[in-house]
Write a protein that holds these residues in place. Structure first.
Motif, PDB file in Angstrom:
ATOM      1  N   PRO A  47       0.841  -1.211   0.000  1.00  0.00           N
ATOM      2  CA  PRO A  47       0.000   0.000   0.000  1.00  0.00           C
ATOM      3  C   PRO A  47       0.867   1.247   0.000  1.00  0.00           C
ATOM      4  O   PRO A  47       2.047   1.212   0.356  1.00  0.00           O
ATOM      5  CB  PRO A  47      -0.795  -0.129   1.303  1.00  0.00           C
ATOM      6  N   ALA A  48       0.272   2.356  -0.391  1.00  0.00           N
ATOM      7  CA  ALA A  48       0.994   3.633  -0.395  1.00  0.00           C
ATOM      8  C   ALA A  48       1.456   3.972   1.017  1.00  0.00           C
ATOM      9  O   ALA A  48       0.798   3.665   2.011  1.00  0.00           O
ATOM     10  CB  ALA A  48       0.103   4.736  -0.947  1.00  0.00           C
ATOM     11  N   ARG A  49       2.613   4.611   1.095  1.00  0.00           N
ATOM     12  CA  ARG A  49       3.177   5.061   2.359  1.00  0.00           C
ATOM     13  C   ARG A  49       3.559   6.536   2.241  1.00  0.00           C
ATOM     14  O   ARG A  49       4.049   6.981   1.191  1.00  0.00           O
ATOM     15  CB  ARG A  49       4.432   4.259   2.716  1.00  0.00           C
ATOM     16  N   LEU A  50       3.372   7.285   3.318  1.00  0.00           N
ATOM     17  CA  LEU A  50       3.855   8.653   3.388  1.00  0.00           C
ATOM     18  C   LEU A  50       5.227   8.629   4.044  1.00  0.00           C
ATOM     19  O   LEU A  50       5.362   8.297   5.218  1.00  0.00           O
ATOM     20  CB  LEU A  50       2.906   9.531   4.210  1.00  0.00           C
ATOM     21  N   LEU A  51       6.259   8.967   3.264  1.00  0.00           N
ATOM     22  CA  LEU A  51       7.627   8.972   3.769  1.00  0.00           C
ATOM     23  C   LEU A  51       8.062  10.408   4.040  1.00  0.00           C
ATOM     24  O   LEU A  51       7.806  11.309   3.240  1.00  0.00           O
ATOM     25  CB  LEU A  51       8.577   8.335   2.753  1.00  0.00           C
ATOM     26  N   PRO A  52       8.730  10.648   5.160  1.00  0.00           N
ATOM     27  CA  PRO A  52       9.083  12.017   5.550  1.00  0.00           C
ATOM     28  C   PRO A  52      10.266  12.549   4.764  1.00  0.00           C
ATOM     29  O   PRO A  52      10.867  11.849   3.930  1.00  0.00           O
ATOM     30  CB  PRO A  52       9.434  11.858   7.034  1.00  0.00           C
TER      31      PRO A  52
ATOM     32  N   GLY B 130      -5.461   6.251  -3.678  1.00  0.00           N
ATOM     33  CA  GLY B 130      -6.058   7.358  -2.948  1.00  0.00           C
ATOM     34  C   GLY B 130      -6.597   6.926  -1.594  1.00  0.00           C
ATOM     35  O   GLY B 130      -6.447   7.650  -0.594  1.00  0.00           O
ATOM     36  N   ARG B 131      -7.230   5.756  -1.548  1.00  0.00           N
ATOM     37  CA  ARG B 131      -7.726   5.261  -0.262  1.00  0.00           C
ATOM     38  C   ARG B 131      -6.577   5.021   0.714  1.00  0.00           C
ATOM     39  O   ARG B 131      -6.674   5.345   1.905  1.00  0.00           O
ATOM     40  CB  ARG B 131      -8.519   3.971  -0.463  1.00  0.00           C
ATOM     41  N   ALA B 132      -5.489   4.430   0.210  1.00  0.00           N
ATOM     42  CA  ALA B 132      -4.335   4.167   1.071  1.00  0.00           C
ATOM     43  C   ALA B 132      -3.702   5.475   1.548  1.00  0.00           C
ATOM     44  O   ALA B 132      -3.279   5.581   2.703  1.00  0.00           O
ATOM     45  CB  ALA B 132      -3.300   3.324   0.318  1.00  0.00           C
ATOM     46  N   VAL B 133      -3.639   6.477   0.682  1.00  0.00           N
ATOM     47  CA  VAL B 133      -3.073   7.771   1.058  1.00  0.00           C
ATOM     48  C   VAL B 133      -3.932   8.432   2.133  1.00  0.00           C
ATOM     49  O   VAL B 133      -3.415   8.997   3.110  1.00  0.00           O
ATOM     50  CB  VAL B 133      -2.936   8.681  -0.177  1.00  0.00           C
ATOM     51  N   THR B 134      -5.246   8.357   1.978  1.00  0.00           N
ATOM     52  CA  THR B 134      -6.141   8.920   2.991  1.00  0.00           C
ATOM     53  C   THR B 134      -5.927   8.241   4.337  1.00  0.00           C
ATOM     54  O   THR B 134      -5.869   8.906   5.387  1.00  0.00           O
ATOM     55  CB  THR B 134      -7.602   8.755   2.555  1.00  0.00           C
ATOM     56  N   ALA B 135      -5.782   6.918   4.318  1.00  0.00           N
ATOM     57  CA  ALA B 135      -5.531   6.180   5.559  1.00  0.00           C
ATOM     58  C   ALA B 135      -4.199   6.592   6.178  1.00  0.00           C
ATOM     59  O   ALA B 135      -4.080   6.728   7.404  1.00  0.00           O
ATOM     60  CB  ALA B 135      -5.552   4.681   5.288  1.00  0.00           C
ATOM     61  N   GLU B 136      -3.197   6.820   5.342  1.00  0.00           N
ATOM     62  CA  GLU B 136      -1.894   7.249   5.832  1.00  0.00           C
ATOM     63  C   GLU B 136      -1.962   8.645   6.447  1.00  0.00           C
ATOM     64  O   GLU B 136      -1.348   8.911   7.480  1.00  0.00           O
ATOM     65  CB  GLU B 136      -0.879   7.235   4.691  1.00  0.00           C
ATOM     66  N   CYS B 137      -2.704   9.544   5.823  1.00  0.00           N
ATOM     67  CA  CYS B 137      -2.849  10.893   6.383  1.00  0.00           C
ATOM     68  C   CYS B 137      -3.492  10.822   7.765  1.00  0.00           C
ATOM     69  O   CYS B 137      -3.065  11.512   8.701  1.00  0.00           O
ATOM     70  CB  CYS B 137      -3.687  11.765   5.446  1.00  0.00           C
ATOM     71  N   ARG B 138      -4.499   9.987   7.903  1.00  0.00           N
ATOM     72  CA  ARG B 138      -5.134   9.820   9.210  1.00  0.00           C
ATOM     73  C   ARG B 138      -4.156   9.210  10.213  1.00  0.00           C
ATOM     74  O   ARG B 138      -4.175   9.560  11.396  1.00  0.00           O
ATOM     75  CB  ARG B 138      -6.369   8.939   9.068  1.00  0.00           C
TER      76      ARG B 138
END
Length: 356
Positions: free
Chosen positions: A265-270, A341-349
């Protein structure tokens, strides 16, 4: 066939292995770039499930992990067990640049030694202190404590193994004496057979958390000469499996790849994440046409949205009234697509949850 990008993402723990905690992720990656401590904590978040920023602070406070100057003369988060040997291996390459930077502030070698001695004396007398307080103490002793000179003096004390960044108080890291905080004496620069063993361990651990990779990737990441990277890889040649081109991986990698999801799944990396700074270039990370997103940033490496090993967007966060909110932007005009997009939304949360 599994892509190199996917294999690297799994090596870095971005599939969030079961039971991964601060210690496990730090040991897996060996060193997590941490000149911005908050970004280092977010790097841990991307590789774990359910942890919070406070958990990373707690690992600092209980002395499981520390921050100091290691690879490339940059602050990194490491496990306490890796502090001495990694510093003894990498510090000799960046003490000279630190002295040069101090010289830019009219702080010569003798005065630099005096500053370091004063830092050690103050910390021995008062215990862990933040940078501002240390600067005030240097000023009180009629030493140049303002501005970047104190930053580089602290870097020099860290490179010499005298200090580490340890406890977190009111969100601020404090400096502590290594002998007080870790119970160990400052490590000496490694030589001979001891250094050879450290180079082998460096190569092994780098590939464990970053592979597949090449000798030039290792050299750039560690800030060591290419001959050292090659010596380390040669020492563990029996543990290596050739992959594409000049890339190699460790034996046993295939089992973890097989156990991980086939698509991550998509990940938000710093900012300054190991996926963006852990290799000699970003050719495998970026899609054609996205190279400009990393150009002309004066050393700033942006935060990215990663999808199965490829950067597909950027993200940022803001804090208002005690709540952190993350927002992501796709690099394609067509957006992220439904599943990403769903995975990104989950990551933002999850960033909001992690930050508390």
């Amino acid at each position: 066939m599994v892509s190199i990008q996917h294999r690297r993402a799994v090596a870095q723990g971005l599939h969030r292995p079961d039971g991964a905690d601060v210690a496990a992720i730090t040991q897996r990656l060996l060193a997590v770039q941490a000149q911005d401590y908050r970004q280092a904590k977010l790097a841990v978040r991307a590789r774990t499930a359910g942890l919070t920023a406070a958990d990373v602070d707690a690992a600092m406070d209980d002395r499981t992990v520390v921050v100091s100057w290691f690879n490339r003369g940059t602050l990194h988060l490491v496990h306490r067990d890796d502090h001495a040997w990694l510093l003894g291996l990498t510090a000799p390459t960046h003490e000279r640049p630190l002295l040069k930077r101090l010289g830019d502030f009219d702080v010569g070698a003798d005065l630099a030694d005096t500053l370091v001695d004063r830092i050690v004396t103050v910390l021995a007398q008062e215990g862990p202190l933040d940078r501002r307080t240390l600067a005030e103490r240097l000023e009180a002793a009629r030493r140049p404590g303002e501005g970047l000179s104190v930053v580089h003096a602290l870097g020099l004390s860290g490179a010499r193994g005298l200090t580490v960044r340890g406890p977190v108080v009111d969100g601020q890291q404090r400096y502590a004496l290594t002998r007080d905080w870790l119970g160990t004496e400052p490590p000496a620069p490694l030589q001979g057979a001891e250094r050879d063993r450290a180079l082998a361990e460096l190569a092994r651990r780098y590939l464990r958390g970053h592979g597949p990779a090449a000798d030039r990737d290792l050299a750039k990441w560690a800030g060591l000469p290419l001959r050292d990277a090659r010596a380390g890889l040669t020492a563990i040649a029996g543990e290596l499996v050739p992959t594409d081109g000049d890339l190699v991986a460790l034996h046993g990698e295939a089992a973890e790849i097989e156990a991980a999801p086939s698509r991550l799944p998509a990940r938000l990396l710093p900012m300054w994440d190991e996926m963006t700074v852990g290799y000699r270039d970003r050719a495998l990370l970026l899609r054609a046409g996205d190279e400009h997103r990393f150009a002309n940033r004066n050393g700033i490496v942006p935060a990215i949205v990663l999808h199965d090993g490829r950067a597909v967007g950027g993200w940022s966060f803001a804090r208002e009234k005690g709540v952190t909110t993350a927002t992501a932007e796709p690099w394609d005009d067509g957006g992220f697509g439904r599943s990403v997009g769903r995975a990104v939304t989950a990551e933002c949360r999850d960033v909001t949850r992690f930050e508390g």
